[in-house]
Scaffold this motif. Sequence first.
Motif, mmCIF file in Angstrom:
data_model
loop_
_atom_site.group_PDB
_atom_site.id
_atom_site.type_symbol
_atom_site.label_atom_id
_atom_site.label_comp_id
_atom_site.label_asym_id
_atom_site.label_seq_id
_atom_site.Cartn_x
_atom_site.Cartn_y
_atom_site.Cartn_z
ATOM 1 N N ASN A 194 13.605 22.118 12.725
ATOM 2 C CA ASN A 194 14.338 22.815 11.658
ATOM 3 C C ASN A 194 15.396 21.943 10.987
ATOM 4 O O ASN A 194 16.202 22.436 10.203
ATOM 5 C CB ASN A 194 14.987 24.108 12.172
ATOM 6 C CG ASN A 194 13.955 25.173 12.492
ATOM 7 O OD1 ASN A 194 12.963 25.298 11.786
ATOM 8 N ND2 ASN A 194 14.184 25.920 13.562
ATOM 9 N N SER A 252 21.428 18.291 10.179
ATOM 10 C CA SER A 252 22.482 19.145 9.615
ATOM 11 C C SER A 252 23.822 18.955 10.330
ATOM 12 O O SER A 252 24.879 19.266 9.782
ATOM 13 C CB SER A 252 22.063 20.621 9.690
ATOM 14 O OG SER A 252 22.094 21.085 11.027
ATOM 15 N N HIS A 277 8.171 22.778 7.821
ATOM 16 C CA HIS A 277 8.875 23.576 8.829
ATOM 17 C C HIS A 277 10.319 23.120 9.023
ATOM 18 O O HIS A 277 11.069 23.756 9.775
ATOM 19 C CB HIS A 277 8.139 23.477 10.177
ATOM 20 C CG HIS A 277 6.733 23.998 10.139
ATOM 21 N ND1 HIS A 277 6.436 25.328 9.880
ATOM 22 C CD2 HIS A 277 5.553 23.378 10.324
ATOM 23 C CE1 HIS A 277 5.121 25.489 9.905
ATOM 24 N NE2 HIS A 277 4.561 24.321 10.165
ATOM 25 N N ASN A 278 10.702 22.008 8.378
ATOM 26 C CA ASN A 278 12.059 21.482 8.504
ATOM 27 C C ASN A 278 12.962 22.213 7.516
ATOM 28 O O ASN A 278 13.075 21.853 6.354
ATOM 29 C CB ASN A 278 12.037 19.972 8.223
ATOM 30 C CG ASN A 278 13.379 19.300 8.429
ATOM 31 O OD1 ASN A 278 14.431 19.890 8.186
ATOM 32 N ND2 ASN A 278 13.356 18.046 8.865
ATOM 33 N N ALA A 279 13.592 23.288 7.999
ATOM 34 C CA ALA A 279 14.346 24.184 7.115
ATOM 35 C C ALA A 279 15.475 23.458 6.397
ATOM 36 O O ALA A 279 15.762 23.741 5.220
ATOM 37 C CB ALA A 279 14.904 25.354 7.926
ATOM 38 N N TYR A 280 16.118 22.511 7.072
ATOM 39 C CA TYR A 280 17.232 21.801 6.431
ATOM 40 C C TYR A 280 16.741 20.899 5.299
ATOM 41 O O TYR A 280 17.354 20.846 4.227
ATOM 42 C CB TYR A 280 18.004 20.985 7.474
ATOM 43 C CG TYR A 280 19.226 20.310 6.884
ATOM 44 C CD1 TYR A 280 20.297 21.069 6.405
ATOM 45 C CD2 TYR A 280 19.306 18.929 6.793
ATOM 46 C CE1 TYR A 280 21.409 20.462 5.846
ATOM 47 C CE2 TYR A 280 20.419 18.307 6.237
ATOM 48 C CZ TYR A 280 21.471 19.083 5.767
ATOM 49 O OH TYR A 280 22.567 18.480 5.207
ATOM 50 N N ILE A 287 14.014 21.379 3.498
ATOM 51 C CA ILE A 287 13.624 22.271 2.394
ATOM 52 C C ILE A 287 14.856 22.759 1.639
ATOM 53 O O ILE A 287 14.875 22.816 0.394
ATOM 54 C CB ILE A 287 12.801 23.472 2.928
ATOM 55 C CG1 ILE A 287 11.516 23.006 3.610
ATOM 56 C CG2 ILE A 287 12.486 24.452 1.799
ATOM 57 C CD1 ILE A 287 10.567 22.209 2.731
ATOM 58 N N LYS A 288 15.915 23.068 2.379
ATOM 59 C CA LYS A 288 17.171 23.509 1.750
ATOM 60 C C LYS A 288 17.739 22.424 0.832
ATOM 61 O O LYS A 288 18.186 22.689 -0.284
ATOM 62 C CB LYS A 288 18.186 23.863 2.843
ATOM 63 C CG LYS A 288 19.541 24.303 2.322
ATOM 64 C CD LYS A 288 20.491 24.563 3.475
ATOM 65 C CE LYS A 288 21.917 24.834 2.971
ATOM 66 N NZ LYS A 288 22.873 24.986 4.100
ATOM 67 N N LEU A 348 6.412 28.191 0.127
ATOM 68 C CA LEU A 348 5.941 27.891 1.481
ATOM 69 C C LEU A 348 4.861 28.917 1.825
ATOM 70 O O LEU A 348 5.163 30.103 2.003
ATOM 71 C CB LEU A 348 7.094 27.970 2.481
ATOM 72 C CG LEU A 348 8.192 26.921 2.302
ATOM 73 C CD1 LEU A 348 9.396 27.237 3.171
ATOM 74 C CD2 LEU A 348 7.672 25.535 2.606
#
Length: 352
Positions: free
Chosen positions: A201, A206, A287-290, A292-293, A305
Amino acid sequence: MNEYTVIGLMSGTSLDGLDLACCLFKKDKQKWGFNILQTESIPYQEVWVKNLSDAYQMPIENLKEINIQYGHFLAQKTLDFINRNKLKPDFIASHGHTIFHNPDEGLSLQIGDGDQMASILKLPVIYDFRSLDISLGGQGAPLVPIGDQLLFGHHDFCLNLGGFANISYDLLGERLAQDICPVNMALNNLSQRIGFDFDKNGILASEGNLNNELLNKLNNIHFYELNAPKSLSREWFENDFLPIIEKSSSETRDLLRTVTEHIAIQITKTFDSKSSGSVLITGGGAHNAYLIKRIQTLSKLDLILPDPQLINFKEAIVFAFLGALRMNNEVNCLSSATGASKDCSGGRIAFP
């Protein structure tokens, strides 16, 4: 109507494992559609991670042996997949595993002997998708854009976040594509330094601080100045990218934060041809939320997604589709994406 049931095999630069996707492709009134019948990902055992990592340094005789052994491995895993799920494929389309890729010298090798596979599976096997394009002066990559165009063309951009990021899109009636920058190849390398297989994630990134001096050095790498089409390789990562990171004295979390920002910057630069629209994002990096953010923060486009099956198996699905196009004698490699002198229908066919 043309109709094929195909199993696509994909092994990427991240060495996560072997992806298999069995799909039904139908062509009706000149338009292709597909249904996913079954998917599976098989992690590599340590021996295969080592074999595939070290193969580029092997003498030619050992490389020939590994090519046959890996073909046997692919065939056996495919046979298990077929039997376990009671599948009835018409043929197999295998990307193989890239050992080296230097198209400027006319060289690219994906191992996984097709004849070996065909004899074990008792099915036709399409493999070696890159060689014909390279012989026509192309990069032999990326190969996915024809699938993006014909199967996912309702999106303005198709972005894949694997070992490297690559993107394709239509501009003035042509499908353009390019590799962008390292993603999981870089992030996994850094995560493993502090005992993690990957940065789940993007949490580690982060927690880090941005190193602006390192960020500028990464953004000034010569590759980013080149015009598309262009493609990346493990050799480039090891020779051009990694040394810049290794000269930094920053802590690993700060390196992860900085490399993640670098990835987001390089990706969003490729969106410049459109001020609005949608981006289909697939591959493990989705799947790497950071990450993508950060991409969303730097872009005005809508990031899409899809369901996890498409995120994880899109490349295997598209290779199955490349096989269907090859069997149909249709173009499956676009010169606008690779820089070749003309479009072609690539892939050798091994019959049992």
